[in-house]
Design a protein around this motif. Structure first.
Motif, PDB file in Angstrom:
ATOM      1  N   VAL A  87      34.081  41.297  43.006  1.00  0.00           N
ATOM      2  CA  VAL A  87      33.256  41.688  41.854  1.00  0.00           C
ATOM      3  C   VAL A  87      34.029  42.669  40.974  1.00  0.00           C
ATOM      4  O   VAL A  87      34.038  42.562  39.745  1.00  0.00           O
ATOM      5  N   TYR A  88      34.737  43.590  41.616  1.00  0.00           N
ATOM      6  CA  TYR A  88      35.515  44.584  40.879  1.00  0.00           C
ATOM      7  C   TYR A  88      36.569  43.904  39.995  1.00  0.00           C
ATOM      8  O   TYR A  88      36.736  44.231  38.819  1.00  0.00           O
ATOM      9  N   ILE A  89      37.277  42.907  40.584  1.00  0.00           N
ATOM     10  CA  ILE A  89      38.298  42.190  39.800  1.00  0.00           C
ATOM     11  C   ILE A  89      37.670  41.536  38.576  1.00  0.00           C
ATOM     12  O   ILE A  89      38.236  41.524  37.485  1.00  0.00           O
ATOM     13  N   LEU A  90      36.464  40.983  38.764  1.00  0.00           N
ATOM     14  CA  LEU A  90      35.810  40.264  37.664  1.00  0.00           C
ATOM     15  C   LEU A  90      35.393  41.199  36.531  1.00  0.00           C
ATOM     16  O   LEU A  90      35.436  40.821  35.365  1.00  0.00           O
ATOM     17  N   VAL A  91      34.986  42.427  36.877  1.00  0.00           N
ATOM     18  CA  VAL A  91      34.410  43.285  35.834  1.00  0.00           C
ATOM     19  C   VAL A  91      35.273  44.496  35.464  1.00  0.00           C
ATOM     20  O   VAL A  91      34.984  45.155  34.469  1.00  0.00           O
ATOM     21  N   ALA A  92      36.326  44.782  36.291  1.00  0.00           N
ATOM     22  CA  ALA A  92      37.101  46.003  36.024  1.00  0.00           C
ATOM     23  C   ALA A  92      37.768  45.955  34.661  1.00  0.00           C
ATOM     24  O   ALA A  92      38.361  44.940  34.303  1.00  0.00           O
ATOM     25  N   PRO A  93      37.672  47.023  33.895  1.00  0.00           N
ATOM     26  CA  PRO A  93      38.263  47.025  32.561  1.00  0.00           C
ATOM     27  C   PRO A  93      39.778  47.295  32.574  1.00  0.00           C
ATOM     28  O   PRO A  93      40.502  46.751  31.751  1.00  0.00           O
ATOM     29  N   ASN A  94      40.267  48.097  33.531  1.00  0.00           N
ATOM     30  CA  ASN A  94      41.663  48.550  33.468  1.00  0.00           C
ATOM     31  C   ASN A  94      42.635  47.613  34.148  1.00  0.00           C
ATOM     32  O   ASN A  94      43.716  47.351  33.658  1.00  0.00           O
ATOM     33  N   TRP A  95      42.237  47.152  35.327  1.00  0.00           N
ATOM     34  CA  TRP A  95      43.195  46.389  36.102  1.00  0.00           C
ATOM     35  C   TRP A  95      42.729  44.960  36.281  1.00  0.00           C
ATOM     36  O   TRP A  95      41.688  44.714  36.852  1.00  0.00           O
ATOM     37  N   ARG A  96      43.480  44.029  35.731  1.00  0.00           N
ATOM     38  CA  ARG A  96      43.132  42.623  35.900  1.00  0.00           C
ATOM     39  C   ARG A  96      44.364  41.855  36.313  1.00  0.00           C
ATOM     40  O   ARG A  96      45.381  41.908  35.625  1.00  0.00           O
ATOM     41  N   PRO A  97      44.302  41.130  37.439  1.00  0.00           N
ATOM     42  CA  PRO A  97      45.448  40.308  37.840  1.00  0.00           C
ATOM     43  C   PRO A  97      45.572  39.095  36.922  1.00  0.00           C
ATOM     44  O   PRO A  97      44.748  38.896  36.032  1.00  0.00           O
ATOM     45  N   ALA A  98      46.624  38.317  37.160  1.00  0.00           N
ATOM     46  CA  ALA A  98      46.929  37.191  36.267  1.00  0.00           C
ATOM     47  C   ALA A  98      45.747  36.230  36.144  1.00  0.00           C
ATOM     48  O   ALA A  98      45.456  35.750  35.058  1.00  0.00           O
ATOM     49  N   GLN A  99      45.084  35.940  37.262  1.00  0.00           N
ATOM     50  CA  GLN A  99      43.977  34.989  37.202  1.00  0.00           C
ATOM     51  C   GLN A  99      42.705  35.650  37.734  1.00  0.00           C
ATOM     52  O   GLN A  99      42.287  35.395  38.854  1.00  0.00           O
ATOM     53  N   PRO A 100      42.083  36.540  36.926  1.00  0.00           N
ATOM     54  CA  PRO A 100      40.982  37.357  37.448  1.00  0.00           C
ATOM     55  C   PRO A 100      39.814  36.523  37.957  1.00  0.00           C
ATOM     56  O   PRO A 100      39.252  36.819  39.009  1.00  0.00           O
ATOM     57  N   TYR A 101      39.447  35.450  37.240  1.00  0.00           N
ATOM     58  CA  TYR A 101      38.263  34.682  37.650  1.00  0.00           C
ATOM     59  C   TYR A 101      38.527  33.927  38.928  1.00  0.00           C
ATOM     60  O   TYR A 101      37.687  33.848  39.820  1.00  0.00           O
TER      61      TYR A 101
END
Ligand SMILES: [Zn+2]
Length: 386
Positions: free
Chosen positions: A217-231
């Motif tokens: 959930v954090y990856i999906l909504v985090a504003p600062n850190w997003r990996p290459a394929q967040p979804y």
């Protein structure tokens, strides 16, 4: 029977060392997804592995490399499960099947390991093999780099990373992951109580599942850190977390039920033999109809003792006609009976000590109301918890 086989969710594709290898139909979806993810990345991005830089590939090459890499990754998952299976076989446990499913694989054993050491070895064999595959693939990437085969370097590198991830993830100490089984083996060895060890390792599994869901959930909504394929990463983490949480919660619940189970839940009806019966008649008339190795001996529901086949075997055959059950049975003693509300756990502890591996169940009025044999309890308690 071909017809019902068709409707099962599992497809048998091979036998390896005599072990059926089955595939969950949903697994094909994950394979397709993996090929697509790798191919589209190779097609659209330049990939940098160490000093090797792979420019974006043409359509056909990218898909071919995606297929080869995916095949390598899923062979790695299979190798991991095969390591569990072969170690189980070395520990004397037969293997039901190896199943490849969307979240990896599963080596299903016919029986549970009988001691913590066997459990530890079987659990650890999987991650150990994945570490080994990772090492071999890294070595392959190094060698390919010397020869300047860029595409081969990238394929080996992806397979190595996949194996490393598989080994590390599986070592998370939550049941039913391998690390959770290792934890269960350690707790089991320390306390001697497999049910309590299973419950504790299961609770760790629930916690790890919860953390994975939160992480997703954090990856999906985090504003600062997003990996290459967040979804994709976030969704995958949530799915794996849910799967783990659900499986672990069931394990905790059934361990709890087994813990609370009483003798009355598991006992069989009190079929008793009379002390005046001769051994000859017992062997000819009673034994063929009752497949058990111990019998309560009683008159009018009053327990006199327990007859064990071991003791009967010690009597020479020619004396069977003249010997009565009461001369061979173990006379009633404190370790031979419990009350119906005793927990299964403590009844089993008594049975382990009393030398006959069975115990009579006697109610408050002193009447024989049931009988328990150690070999049969596990099966019934397990059947109940499912
Ligand atoms: Zn494993």
């Amino acid at each position: 029977m071909v017809f019902p086989e068709f409707f099962k969710r599992h497809l048998t594709i091979a036998r390896v060392y005599g072990i059926p290898v089955r595939i969950d139909y949903r697994w094909f979806g994950v394979v397709a997804l993996s090929v697509w993810l790798i191919a589209s990345n190779l097609q659209n991005h330049a990939i940098q592995v160490g000093n090797v830089r792979l420019p974006p590939h043409a359509y056909v090459t990218a898909w071919l490399l995606g297929l080869i890499t995916t095949a390598g990754l899923f062979l790695s998952v299979f190798g991991h499960e095969l390591a569990h299976a072969l170690m189980a076989r070395a520990e004397g446990i037969e293997i039901e099947e190896i199943v490849l499913h969307p979240f990896g694989g599963l080596a299903r054993l016919k029986t549970e390991p009988q001691n913590p050491r066997a459990e530890f070895r079987i659990a650890f064999a999987g991650p150990a093999s994945s570490f080994l595959f990772a090492l071999l693939a890294f070595a392959g990437a190094k060698i390919a780099a010397v020869g300047n085969y860029e595409a081969t370097v990238v394929v080996f590198f992806l397979i190595a990373s996949g194996n490393l991830l598989l080994a590390l993830f599986n070592l998370f100490p939550g049941y039913p992951l391998d690390g959770g089984r290792v934890l269960r083996a350690l707790l089991w060895r320390r306390s001697g109580n497999i049910v309590e060890a299973t419950r504790q390792a299961g609770i760790c599994g629930v916690l790890i599942g919860g953390v994975l869901i939160l992480f997703g959930v954090y990856i999906l909504v985090a504003p600062n850190w997003r990996p290459a394929q967040p979804y994709f990463m976030g969704g995958w983490s949530i799915l794996v977390g849910l799967f783990l949480l659900d499986t672990a919660a069931k394990v905790v619940k059934s361990a709890h039920e087994v813990q609370l189970a009483t003798v009355a839940d598991a006992m069989s009806p009190p079929f008793a033999i009379e002390p005046g019966l001769t051994i000859l008649r017992f062997v000819d008339e009673v034994l063929p109809l009752h497949r058990q190795t111990t019998f309560p001996v009683a008159v009018d529901r009053r327990l006199h003792g327990i007859l064990s086949l071991e003791d009967v075997k010690a009597i020479p055959r020619e004396r069977w006609g003249a010997t009565r059950v009461q001369a061979v049975m173990r006379p009633v003693a404190p370790g031979f009976f419990v009350g119906p509300s005793t927990t299964l756990d403590s009844a089993q502890a008594v049975m382990k000590e009393n030398g006959v591996g069975a115990i009579a169940v006697v109610n408050a009025g002193g009447e024989l109301v049931g009988f328990l044999q150690s070999g049969r309890i596990m099966r019934r308690a397990k059947a109940k918890s499912r």
